[in-house]
Structures are given as C-alpha cells and as structure tokens.
Design a protein around this motif. Structure first.
Motif, PDB file in Angstrom:
ATOM      1  N   ALA A 198     -10.625  -1.825  15.170  1.00  0.00           N
ATOM      2  CA  ALA A 198     -10.582  -0.880  14.044  1.00  0.00           C
ATOM      3  C   ALA A 198      -9.158  -0.713  13.515  1.00  0.00           C
ATOM      4  CB  ALA A 198     -11.153   0.472  14.480  1.00  0.00           C
ATOM      5  N   LEU A 199      -8.182  -0.757  14.419  1.00  0.00           N
ATOM      6  CA  LEU A 199      -6.784  -0.607  14.007  1.00  0.00           C
ATOM      7  C   LEU A 199      -6.271  -1.811  13.223  1.00  0.00           C
ATOM      8  CD1 LEU A 199      -5.336   1.081  17.198  1.00  0.00           C
ATOM      9  CD2 LEU A 199      -5.047   1.949  14.865  1.00  0.00           C
ATOM     10  N   THR A 200      -6.962  -2.920  13.293  1.00  0.00           N
ATOM     11  CA  THR A 200      -6.530  -4.096  12.528  1.00  0.00           C
ATOM     12  C   THR A 200      -6.912  -3.983  11.055  1.00  0.00           C
ATOM     13  OG1 THR A 200      -8.574  -5.362  12.917  1.00  0.00           O
ATOM     14  CG2 THR A 200      -6.837  -5.546  14.580  1.00  0.00           C
ATOM     15  N   ILE A 201      -7.758  -3.021  10.720  1.00  0.00           N
ATOM     16  CA  ILE A 201      -8.213  -2.857   9.335  1.00  0.00           C
ATOM     17  C   ILE A 201      -7.239  -1.933   8.599  1.00  0.00           C
ATOM     18  CG2 ILE A 201     -10.107  -2.062   7.858  1.00  0.00           C
ATOM     19  CD1 ILE A 201     -11.988  -2.634  10.231  1.00  0.00           C
ATOM     20  N   PRO A 202      -6.645  -2.371   7.508  1.00  0.00           N
ATOM     21  CA  PRO A 202      -5.625  -1.568   6.803  1.00  0.00           C
ATOM     22  C   PRO A 202      -6.224  -0.389   6.042  1.00  0.00           C
ATOM     23  CG  PRO A 202      -6.031  -3.623   5.633  1.00  0.00           C
ATOM     24  CD  PRO A 202      -6.815  -3.712   6.906  1.00  0.00           C
ATOM     25  N   SER A 203      -6.562   0.641   6.780  1.00  0.00           N
ATOM     26  CA  SER A 203      -7.138   1.849   6.197  1.00  0.00           C
ATOM     27  C   SER A 203      -6.790   3.013   7.108  1.00  0.00           C
ATOM     28  CB  SER A 203      -8.659   1.712   6.064  1.00  0.00           C
ATOM     29  OG  SER A 203      -9.275   2.964   5.917  1.00  0.00           O
ATOM     30  N   ALA A 204      -6.361   4.152   6.535  1.00  0.00           N
ATOM     31  CA  ALA A 204      -6.011   5.316   7.341  1.00  0.00           C
ATOM     32  C   ALA A 204      -7.220   5.798   8.145  1.00  0.00           C
ATOM     33  CB  ALA A 204      -5.484   6.435   6.449  1.00  0.00           C
ATOM     34  N   GLY A 205      -8.406   5.791   7.518  1.00  0.00           N
ATOM     35  CA  GLY A 205      -9.608   6.228   8.213  1.00  0.00           C
ATOM     36  C   GLY A 205      -9.904   5.376   9.432  1.00  0.00           C
ATOM     37  N   PHE A 206      -9.841   4.037   9.261  1.00  0.00           N
ATOM     38  CA  PHE A 206     -10.078   3.148  10.401  1.00  0.00           C
ATOM     39  C   PHE A 206      -8.977   3.289  11.447  1.00  0.00           C
ATOM     40  CE2 PHE A 206     -13.052   0.785   7.615  1.00  0.00           C
ATOM     41  CZ  PHE A 206     -14.085   0.585   8.514  1.00  0.00           C
ATOM     42  N   SER A 207      -7.759   3.588  11.012  1.00  0.00           N
ATOM     43  CA  SER A 207      -6.661   3.761  11.958  1.00  0.00           C
ATOM     44  C   SER A 207      -6.922   4.948  12.886  1.00  0.00           C
ATOM     45  CB  SER A 207      -5.340   3.947  11.217  1.00  0.00           C
ATOM     46  OG  SER A 207      -4.988   2.784  10.512  1.00  0.00           O
ATOM     47  N   TYR A 208      -7.295   6.084  12.305  1.00  0.00           N
ATOM     48  CA  TYR A 208      -7.565   7.262  13.126  1.00  0.00           C
ATOM     49  C   TYR A 208      -8.797   7.040  14.004  1.00  0.00           C
ATOM     50  CZ  TYR A 208      -4.039   9.788  10.459  1.00  0.00           C
ATOM     51  OH  TYR A 208      -2.851  10.202   9.896  1.00  0.00           O
ATOM     52  N   LEU A 209      -9.803   6.337  13.486  1.00  0.00           N
ATOM     53  CA  LEU A 209     -10.970   5.994  14.302  1.00  0.00           C
ATOM     54  C   LEU A 209     -10.556   5.122  15.472  1.00  0.00           C
ATOM     55  CD1 LEU A 209     -14.034   5.771  14.865  1.00  0.00           C
ATOM     56  CD2 LEU A 209     -14.078   3.811  13.284  1.00  0.00           C
ATOM     57  N   GLY A 210      -9.716   4.123  15.210  1.00  0.00           N
ATOM     58  CA  GLY A 210      -9.261   3.235  16.261  1.00  0.00           C
ATOM     59  C   GLY A 210      -8.474   3.964  17.334  1.00  0.00           C
ATOM     60  N   ILE A 211      -7.586   4.866  16.914  1.00  0.00           N
ATOM     61  CA  ILE A 211      -6.805   5.643  17.883  1.00  0.00           C
ATOM     62  C   ILE A 211      -7.744   6.462  18.761  1.00  0.00           C
ATOM     63  CG2 ILE A 211      -5.178   7.560  18.106  1.00  0.00           C
ATOM     64  CD1 ILE A 211      -3.800   6.464  15.556  1.00  0.00           C
ATOM     65  N   GLY A 212      -8.760   7.072  18.159  1.00  0.00           N
ATOM     66  CA  GLY A 212      -9.722   7.854  18.929  1.00  0.00           C
ATOM     67  C   GLY A 212     -10.519   7.008  19.906  1.00  0.00           C
ATOM     68  N   LEU A 213     -10.943   5.822  19.477  1.00  0.00           N
ATOM     69  CA  LEU A 213     -11.711   4.940  20.365  1.00  0.00           C
ATOM     70  C   LEU A 213     -10.862   4.454  21.536  1.00  0.00           C
ATOM     71  CD1 LEU A 213     -13.742   2.792  17.794  1.00  0.00           C
ATOM     72  CD2 LEU A 213     -14.640   4.548  19.344  1.00  0.00           C
ATOM     73  N   VAL A 214      -9.598   4.107  21.271  1.00  0.00           N
ATOM     74  CA  VAL A 214      -8.725   3.674  22.361  1.00  0.00           C
ATOM     75  C   VAL A 214      -8.540   4.803  23.370  1.00  0.00           C
ATOM     76  CG1 VAL A 214      -6.395   2.925  22.967  1.00  0.00           C
ATOM     77  CG2 VAL A 214      -7.530   1.944  20.974  1.00  0.00           C
ATOM     78  N   ALA A 215      -8.372   6.031  22.879  1.00  0.00           N
ATOM     79  CA  ALA A 215      -8.226   7.169  23.781  1.00  0.00           C
ATOM     80  C   ALA A 215      -9.484   7.361  24.617  1.00  0.00           C
ATOM     81  CB  ALA A 215      -7.923   8.435  22.975  1.00  0.00           C
ATOM     82  N   LEU A 216     -10.659   7.298  23.990  1.00  0.00           N
ATOM     83  CA  LEU A 216     -11.922   7.478  24.714  1.00  0.00           C
ATOM     84  C   LEU A 216     -12.130   6.368  25.743  1.00  0.00           C
ATOM     85  CD1 LEU A 216     -14.676   8.789  25.179  1.00  0.00           C
ATOM     86  CD2 LEU A 216     -15.549   7.487  23.224  1.00  0.00           C
ATOM     87  N   GLY A 217     -11.930   5.120  25.331  1.00  0.00           N
ATOM     88  CA  GLY A 217     -12.140   3.999  26.243  1.00  0.00           C
ATOM     89  C   GLY A 217     -11.185   4.029  27.420  1.00  0.00           C
ATOM     90  N   THR A 218      -9.926   4.406  27.166  1.00  0.00           N
ATOM     91  CA  THR A 218      -8.952   4.486  28.250  1.00  0.00           C
ATOM     92  C   THR A 218      -9.331   5.585  29.227  1.00  0.00           C
ATOM     93  OG1 THR A 218      -7.227   3.704  26.752  1.00  0.00           O
ATOM     94  CG2 THR A 218      -6.499   4.711  28.803  1.00  0.00           C
ATOM     95  N   GLY A 219      -9.893   6.679  28.719  1.00  0.00           N
ATOM     96  CA  GLY A 219     -10.362   7.737  29.607  1.00  0.00           C
ATOM     97  C   GLY A 219     -11.475   7.269  30.522  1.00  0.00           C
ATOM     98  N   LEU A 220     -12.344   6.408  30.034  1.00  0.00           N
ATOM     99  CA  LEU A 220     -13.409   5.850  30.862  1.00  0.00           C
ATOM    100  C   LEU A 220     -12.863   4.867  31.894  1.00  0.00           C
ATOM    101  CD1 LEU A 220     -16.141   5.158  28.151  1.00  0.00           C
ATOM    102  CD2 LEU A 220     -16.294   6.838  29.995  1.00  0.00           C
ATOM    103  N   LEU A 221     -11.887   4.079  31.486  1.00  0.00           N
ATOM    104  CA  LEU A 221     -11.416   2.977  32.333  1.00  0.00           C
ATOM    105  C   LEU A 221     -10.339   3.381  33.330  1.00  0.00           C
ATOM    106  CD1 LEU A 221     -10.722  -0.638  31.160  1.00  0.00           C
ATOM    107  CD2 LEU A 221      -8.958   0.577  32.429  1.00  0.00           C
ATOM    108  N   LYS A 222      -9.312   4.087  32.862  1.00  0.00           N
ATOM    109  CA  LYS A 222      -8.075   4.229  33.625  1.00  0.00           C
ATOM    110  C   LYS A 222      -8.255   4.872  34.999  1.00  0.00           C
ATOM    111  CE  LYS A 222      -3.610   3.976  34.185  1.00  0.00           C
ATOM    112  NZ  LYS A 222      -3.025   2.694  34.596  1.00  0.00           N
ATOM    113  N   PRO A 223      -8.920   6.025  35.143  1.00  0.00           N
ATOM    114  CA  PRO A 223      -8.995   6.616  36.483  1.00  0.00           C
ATOM    115  C   PRO A 223      -9.841   5.799  37.440  1.00  0.00           C
ATOM    116  CG  PRO A 223     -10.385   7.832  34.969  1.00  0.00           C
ATOM    117  CD  PRO A 223      -9.582   6.867  34.148  1.00  0.00           C
TER     118      PRO A 223
END
Length: 517
Positions: free
Chosen positions: A124-149
């Motif tokens: 999502a962050l590869t798409i040049p759009s502010a909306g997709f950027s914020y979506l991508g940041i949110g997805l990375v945060a969610l996925g890292t929360g599932l994976l990291k611990p």
C-alpha cells in the motif's frame, strides 16, 4: 489481554499444566550449538526487520518532505511526533498479537498472518497517495503487532527453563535482527535516491516476502513450537471475552475523547495523543490482569514483582533508543555536517550505525555472558544498559553545545549510537530472555507482548515530549532526558538485590535459581 476472572463450571479454562506439550525439537545442536529452529526464526526475523527498518528509515523524511518532492508536507514537530506515535502503535498492537497467540491461534499462525498483513501494508505504501500511505502505515503496525512478540516467544520455546544457552540464543537471534536493520537503511535509502520514496517502500515489501518464505519452509525445524495456543478459549470464556473487548473499545474511545479535548480539535495531534494515553495505560492493565489471574501461581507472582522495575527501566531505555527515527533523524538531517571527503552522506545512513555495531559486538556479548556464567544478575544488566543510554543523550547535549553555532561532525552521532549499542546489548537480548523465563505459563505470549509495551510506552513519552518542548534547544532537550534517565539508572542499581531475590524466590528449581547470582 486475558479475562480477569476464571469462569466456573465443567468447561472452565484448562490449567497451564494441562496445556499440550510440543514435540521434541529436531537437530538440537546443529546451528552453532543451538537447534536448527533458531536458524528458521533467525532468518524470519532478519528479513522482517529489514522491511520494518527500511520503511522506518525514510518515514520521517517522507512525512515532512514537501508534496512537490513526493512527501506529505507535515511540519517537523508533528512529523517527529507521528513517527513516535507510529512506533507506539506498532508495539501497542503486540498486546493483540500476544493475546491471539495465547488464546486462539498459537504463536506460529500469529507470525504467519502478521507477516502477510505487513507485506500488504508495504505494498500500500508503494502507491503514491496519502490515503494509501496512512493505510499502509496502519497495516504495518497491525501486522508487526501480530508477528513481533510471537516470533521471540517461539525462540524461548526451543529451550528448557534450565538450559544455559537461552541468553546466548537470544544474542544470536538479536544479531539476525540487526543484520536486517543494517542493510535496510542502505538499500531502501539507495532505492529512494533512485526512484523516490515509494520505490523505497517497494524494497521493504520484497524483504517481508522473503521473511515469509523462510518461515513457511522452516516450519518442520521448529519441533511444534508455537503450534498450539497454551491457554485456549472455551465456550465458557465467551462472556468474559466479550466484556474484555467492550472494555478495550471503551478505553480507546475514552482515550480519543480525552485527546480531542486536550488538543482542541480532531487531527493528527489527536491521533498522537490518544495512542500515547493507551500506551501508558496498557502495560499497567496487562500487569494488573496477570497479578489477579487465578492461573498465576505464587512462584509466578514473585517473578512478576521482580519484572515491574525491569519494565520501568526498559521503558526509559527505549524512550531514548527509539528516537533514532525521530529526533536523532532530525539531528542527522539538519544539525550534522553530511559532507565527508567530498561525498554527501544521506541522513538515513546513520540509522545503520547501531545494527552494524550490534553485528560486531553481539557475538562478543554472547561469549561474555557464557564466560561469566551469566553474571552479573539480570537487574544489574538492566541498570548498566539504562546508564549507557542516558550517557548517550548527555554526550549529545554536550556536543550540541560545543557545536552550537555550526553543524556537528558525523562522529558525534556515531558516538551516540556506540553508547546506545553497548546499553542495548546489556538490556535488550537479556530482557527478551528474562521475559520468556519470568512469564507466567498461561500468559506466555502476552508477557512477551508486555515486553514490547516498554518501547510503546517509551515512544508515547517521546511523542508527548517532542510536542511539549517545541522550540527547546538540543542541549536542553537531550540533556534533560539524559540526566533524568541517569537518576533512574542509579535507582535500578540500588534495588537490583531486591529484584534478584524475587527472581530466585519465583524459580521453579534450584538449578534455575542458581542462574541468578
């Protein structure tokens, strides 16, 4: 988080001792004297950290660069606060990942699903759009929360409680993290210089894809680690879980409402403040649930008491360390002379110093802990780690005063990262190992999530400090934080004997108690 009270009746939750046992770990000494499962987790975490730190290396610059240059055009203070809030969100969501692993899907599936969500976020962050950027940041945060611990807790599952290789294993695992962290700013920064910010995010997406390949293909080497939820939900749990979800949703709404009132409106600053409040409340609530749970034995409560001051020290350490992506990135860009021997350095480059030093020094520290027979005690290691972190900011405050009228040379930030790296090696891998050892059995995944709430709380404090101290000099900002952290480090040295006594009292065998000298 788990429910606060145990349901009654025939279908009540199983006791921790009734949890299914995992299979024997195959090839127990095939990877430098460690199980081959460590190789699988080592590579999974290496490439996941490549994707995460690659994205983080350019995130502040992307947020604050002008729209004409491909950025989002935020001001520097708000950009730094948002990066800190992003770090808060990443680690705050680890509570969700830990709970799902403990109660529903097990650690292995949580890691797998988290990796898929992270990959989607980077795309999502590869798409040049502010909306997709914020979506991508949110997805990375969610996925890292599932994976990291959960990938970290799976490392702990490869070893018995009395296995002296545990600290060494986490040092090796930590080196894998930093190989990925070293390469990421260099490769992603190069991609950004060639194709712009979104090209850099695309490289991060590829890294996450490689991590997923290693994890899926290496499953057979894990000996069943993480396959089963240690404290699975039953039908009788549904009312308690429903109440818990309602409480969490209510807490989020209250945090947003308070942030709305404080900021006087709804915008990015409201988002930053709400996340900060949640990050500061979450570890308190998690510890409270663990202390009150009937599934936690008296021995385990003794270990939890010892864990509280360790958590506070870790929070302050990460408050300093995690500023690499915010205030230190700003210092690299605007206060550091980037011209060296006719070559212009990129500000992202400085974020590779810490992992490079980790790669050099992690084997030394792994050897050192074995050579010292795991001495000094865990609490003293934490105090030493916090001391070095505090000194790094005191040093930077002094240097910023010396070079007040000009840009500081690159070796200043190099010295900051050297001090922080020594502190990190004393605290972080030791903290990972201590968390797997001190965690109550019924809260294994959530205890590892609790460990990752320390950087969440640290980032939350940073997000507030950056906004509250806007306009303060670098000398005042870094010096104030460093001196306060030094005071807390001294307090940690003072109470270290008390912490060690409680860890010993909570040991499940004489051999385990003997590890704390």
């Amino acid at each position: 988080m788990s429910e606060q009270t145990e349901p009654s009746g025939a279908s009540a939750l199983r006791e921790p001792s009734e949890a299914p046992q995992r299979r024997e770990v195959p090839r127990d000494r095939a990877f430098f004297g460690h199980p081959m499962g460590l190789f699988t987790l080592f590579n999974t975490e290496l490439w996941e950290r490549f994707s995460y730190y690659g994205m983080r290396a350019i995130l502040l610059f992307y947020l604050t660069d002008s729209v004409a240059n491909g950025g989002l055009g935020l001001d520097d203070t708000l950009g730094a606060a948002m990066v800190a809030a992003y770090g808060t969100g990443v680690y705050l969501l680890s509570v969700v990942g830990g709970w799902l692993a403990d109660r529903v899907i097990g650690a292995r599936r949580s890691v797998l699903y988290g990796g898929i969500v992270i990959a989607a976020g980077h795309v999502a962050l590869t798409i040049p759009s502010a909306g997709f950027s914020y979506l991508g940041i949110g997805l990375v945060a969610l996925g890292t929360g599932l994976l990291k611990p959960n990938v970290s807790s799976m490392v702990g599952e490869l070893y018995g409680r009395e296995d002296p290789r545990r600290d060494s294993a986490f040092s090796i695992f930590y080196m894998g993290i930093n190989i990925g962290s070293l390469a990421a700013p260099l490769v992603v920064g190069l991609a950004r210089s060639i194709g712009g910010y979104h090209a850099g995010f695309a490289v991060a997406a590829v890294g996450m894809g490689i991590a997923l390949v290693f994890f899926v293909l290496g499953r057979r080497l894990l000996g069943g680690a993480g396959d089963v939820a240690p404290n699975p939900l039953t039908a009788a749990d549904r009312p308690a879980v429903t109440r818990m979800i309602l409480v969490v949703v209510l807490g989020v709404l209250v945090a947003v409402a308070v942030a709305w009132v404080v900021s006087g409106g709804f915008g990015p600053a409201t988002f930053v403040d709400a996340l900060s409040y949640l990050a500061l409340v979450a570890p308190v609530a998690t510890l409270w649930v663990m202390f009150r749970s009937p599934k936690v034995t008296d021995h385990e409560r003794s270990r939890l008491r010892a864990y509280v001051p360790l958590f506070v020290a870790a929070t302050l350490f990460w408050m300093i360390f995690e500023q690499a992506a915010s205030t230190l990135a700003q210092y690299a860009e605007s206060r550091t002379d980037l011209e060296v021997l006719g070559t212009t350095l990129s500000p992202e480059l400085f974020q590779s110093i810490n992992p490079a030093l980790i790669i050099l020094l992690a084997p030394v520290f792994a050897w050192l802990w074995v050579r010292l027979d795991d001495r000094p005690p865990t609490a003293v290691k934490f105090a030493i780690g916090l001391t070095f972190a505090a000194l790094s900011f005191v040093f930077l405050a002094g240097m910023s005063a010396v070079f007040a009228d000009t840009k500081s040379p690159p070796w200043v930030l190099g010295g900051v990262y050297l001090l922080q790296t020594i502190g990190e090696l004393c605290l972080s891998p030791v903290g990972l190992a201590a968390t797997t050892l001190l965690a109550p059995k019924a809260f294994r995944g959530q205890a590892m999530a609790l460990w990752f709430l320390a950087p969440a709380a640290g980032n939350a404090i940073t997000a507030q400090l950056v906004q509250a101290t806007e306009g303060a000099s670098d000398t005042a900002y870094f010096g104030g934080i460093g001196l306060v952290a030094l005071v807390f480090a001294g307090a940690m040295f003072a109470i270290a004997p008390w912490v060690t006594r409680h860890i010993r009292a909570g040991a499940e065998s004489d051999a385990e108690a003997a590890l704390q000298r």
